[in-house]
Scaffold this active site. Structure first.
Site, PDB file in Angstrom:
ATOM      1  N   TYR A 135      48.464  64.629   1.640  1.00  0.00           N
ATOM      2  CA  TYR A 135      49.012  64.390   2.975  1.00  0.00           C
ATOM      3  C   TYR A 135      48.581  62.989   3.444  1.00  0.00           C
ATOM      4  O   TYR A 135      47.413  62.609   3.285  1.00  0.00           O
ATOM      5  CB  TYR A 135      48.497  65.472   3.929  1.00  0.00           C
ATOM      6  CG  TYR A 135      48.806  65.176   5.378  1.00  0.00           C
ATOM      7  CD1 TYR A 135      50.115  64.924   5.795  1.00  0.00           C
ATOM      8  CD2 TYR A 135      47.804  65.132   6.336  1.00  0.00           C
ATOM      9  CE1 TYR A 135      50.404  64.635   7.112  1.00  0.00           C
ATOM     10  CE2 TYR A 135      48.076  64.855   7.657  1.00  0.00           C
ATOM     11  CZ  TYR A 135      49.384  64.598   8.036  1.00  0.00           C
ATOM     12  OH  TYR A 135      49.666  64.308   9.351  1.00  0.00           O
ATOM     13  N   ARG A 177      31.317  75.992  22.699  1.00  0.00           N
ATOM     14  CA  ARG A 177      31.412  75.081  21.542  1.00  0.00           C
ATOM     15  C   ARG A 177      30.661  75.668  20.347  1.00  0.00           C
ATOM     16  O   ARG A 177      31.130  75.608  19.214  1.00  0.00           O
ATOM     17  CB  ARG A 177      30.866  73.690  21.911  1.00  0.00           C
ATOM     18  CG  ARG A 177      30.777  72.761  20.716  1.00  0.00           C
ATOM     19  CD  ARG A 177      30.556  71.291  21.057  1.00  0.00           C
ATOM     20  NE  ARG A 177      29.815  71.034  22.266  1.00  0.00           N
ATOM     21  CZ  ARG A 177      28.487  71.160  22.415  1.00  0.00           C
ATOM     22  NH1 ARG A 177      27.738  71.569  21.400  1.00  0.00           N
ATOM     23  NH2 ARG A 177      27.912  70.893  23.573  1.00  0.00           N
ATOM     24  N   ASP A 206      42.582  71.902  -0.726  1.00  0.00           N
ATOM     25  CA  ASP A 206      43.413  72.061   0.464  1.00  0.00           C
ATOM     26  C   ASP A 206      44.488  73.091   0.108  1.00  0.00           C
ATOM     27  O   ASP A 206      45.397  72.809  -0.676  1.00  0.00           O
ATOM     28  CB  ASP A 206      44.022  70.706   0.838  1.00  0.00           C
ATOM     29  CG  ASP A 206      44.851  70.765   2.123  1.00  0.00           C
ATOM     30  OD1 ASP A 206      45.388  71.851   2.422  1.00  0.00           O
ATOM     31  OD2 ASP A 206      44.973  69.729   2.791  1.00  0.00           O
ATOM     32  N   LYS A 250      50.059  75.220   9.993  1.00  0.00           N
ATOM     33  CA  LYS A 250      51.211  75.457   9.132  1.00  0.00           C
ATOM     34  C   LYS A 250      51.450  76.966   8.945  1.00  0.00           C
ATOM     35  O   LYS A 250      51.694  77.653   9.903  1.00  0.00           O
ATOM     36  CB  LYS A 250      51.011  74.707   7.819  1.00  0.00           C
ATOM     37  CG  LYS A 250      50.578  73.232   8.019  1.00  0.00           C
ATOM     38  CD  LYS A 250      51.623  72.456   8.770  1.00  0.00           C
ATOM     39  CE  LYS A 250      51.354  70.978   9.006  1.00  0.00           C
ATOM     40  NZ  LYS A 250      50.083  70.519   9.433  1.00  0.00           N
TER      41      LYS A 250
END
Ligand code: P1T
Length: 380
Positions: free
Chosen positions: A99, A46, A171, A196
């Site tokens: 979004y 992690r 973004d 994406k």
């Protein structure tokens, strides 16, 4: 080094243990230490993983020299970490075309915790200035926006944010660093849904933050480990593999998207065609300056006849899949009003310009003539 060379080499030298030329998928959850506090930079997956570290370094190098990156389990996990620097009473000014999932995170998760959000027309830098308060800590924008492909002037808004002592986060999912590098224009950080174009093959969900600001990096690195929304090693490896061909893929997306936009512009059933590469786009000049002279793979258009017309169109498509998401090699068509932006209240969607006839295309890298032929038969 130039862009395509960095995408293939940065953070990816041969594995020192075996000579493996391609970075291995390091699945080990833990790393053996030589003694207390003596290790090779990794302790527990992690907190840090060599495959993820390679992706973080490579992606950061594509955004700006001296930048550092952090990879997360999704674009929204990256957004949640970006917002983790906020406290109750803080204020955010955001470009209003966003979004739907980002809007939902702002409104349904952060507003109840005492953070306030103002939404402004991202095309107008003075609107950001007018919305600032003494508590504004973040300015947030997408450019080009999802789904209306509006542009925001990053340099102008970066100056406004900096003068107010607020961070500007852009973004950069739709443009990718191949077309647009916000950090070089004055943004303090960049966010990606790597699901994406960065991953590029519609087979891996992920997100990333990239910044040169030590304060932001340290706070986000701490949160990445403390809250734990990390990208897994297999996902990091797939994303890194996709990233290697980003430059080639973006060339194909841009070429095909322009072809599709020009075709739609001449079609009687498309009442409005939105693509930053068309001279009819009201911000075409800004797009030319800000996006390296190419305009991305997303095309949005409006059909007369609303939802019924769109429904019969998407059912007739063969090559374009009717699906959420974007940025993969295959072409997709989406209906923002009910899909990606359905979490925004209807009145807000209409006010922002998301109409009942709006269709969003993620134009893939198939043969451009085949794509136009598919649209032609589906439009009827
Ligand atoms: O889906 P995820 O990886 O969590 O990324 C969220 C996200 C963030 N920013 C932008 C600009 C996005 O488009 C997205 C996700 N968007 C879709 C799934 C979509 O179809 O628009």
């Amino acid at each position: 080094m130039k862009f395509s060379t960095k995408a293939i080499h940065v953070g990816q030298s041969a594995d020192p243990a075996t000579g493996a030329t391609v970075i291995p998928i390091h699945l080990s959850t833990t790393f053996t230490q030589e003694g207390i506090g003596v290790h090779r930079g990794f302790e527990y997956q992690r907190s840090g993983n060599p495959t993820r570290a390679a992706l973080e370094e490579c992606l950061a190098s594509l955004e700006a020299d001296g930048a550092r990156g952090l990879a997360f389990a999704s674009g929204l996990a990256a957004t949640a970490t970006a917002l983790s620097i906020l406290k109750p009473g803080d204020h955010v000014v955001a470009g209003e075309d966003l979004y739907g999932g980002t809007y939902r995170l702002f409104e349904k998760v952060w507003r109840p915790l005492g953070v306030s959000f103002a939404y402004v027309d991202g095309r107008d830098p003075s609107a950001f200035h007018a919305a600032l308060t003494s508590r504004t800590r973040l300015v947030w924008l997408e450019t080009p926006t999802n789904p209306l492909l509006r542009l925001a002037d990053i340099a102008a808004i970066g100056e406004i944010a900096a003068a107010a002592g607020a961070w500007l986060i852009v973004d950069n999912t739709f443009a990718t660093p191949y077309l647009q590098r916000p950090l070089e224009l004055g943004a303090h950080a960049v966010l990606h849904s790597t699901t994406k174009y960065i991953g590029g093959h519609s087979d891996v969900v992920g997100g990333a933050l990239v910044t040169r600001e030590a304060d932001l990096y340290d706070a986000w690195k701490f949160h990445q480990n403390a809250a734990g929304g990390v990208l897994g090693p297999f996902e990091a490896w797939l994303t890194l593999r996709g990233l290697k061909t980003l430059a080639l893929r973006m060339e194909g997306h841009c070429r095909n998207a322009l072809h599709v936009a020009e075709y739609l512009q001449g079609h009687a059933r498309a009442s409005k065609v939105i693509y930053p590469g068309l001279s009819s786009h009201p911000q075409h000049e800004l797009a030319r300056r800000q996006m390296s002279g190419r305009f991305g793979g997303m095309v949005t258009f409006e059909m007369e006849g609303g939802i019924a017309a769109v429904n019969s169109f998407v059912k007739r498509l063969n090559l374009f899949s009717f699906a959420e998401s974007l940025g993969g090699v295959e072409s997709l068509a989406c209906y923002p009003d009910a899909m990606t932006h359905g979490s925004i209240p209807e009145a807000e969607r209409r006010r922002r310009g998301i109409s009942e006839g709006l269709v969003r295309l993620s134009v893939g890298i198939e043969n451009g003539e085949d794509l136009v032929a598919d649209l032609e038969q589906a439009l009827g």
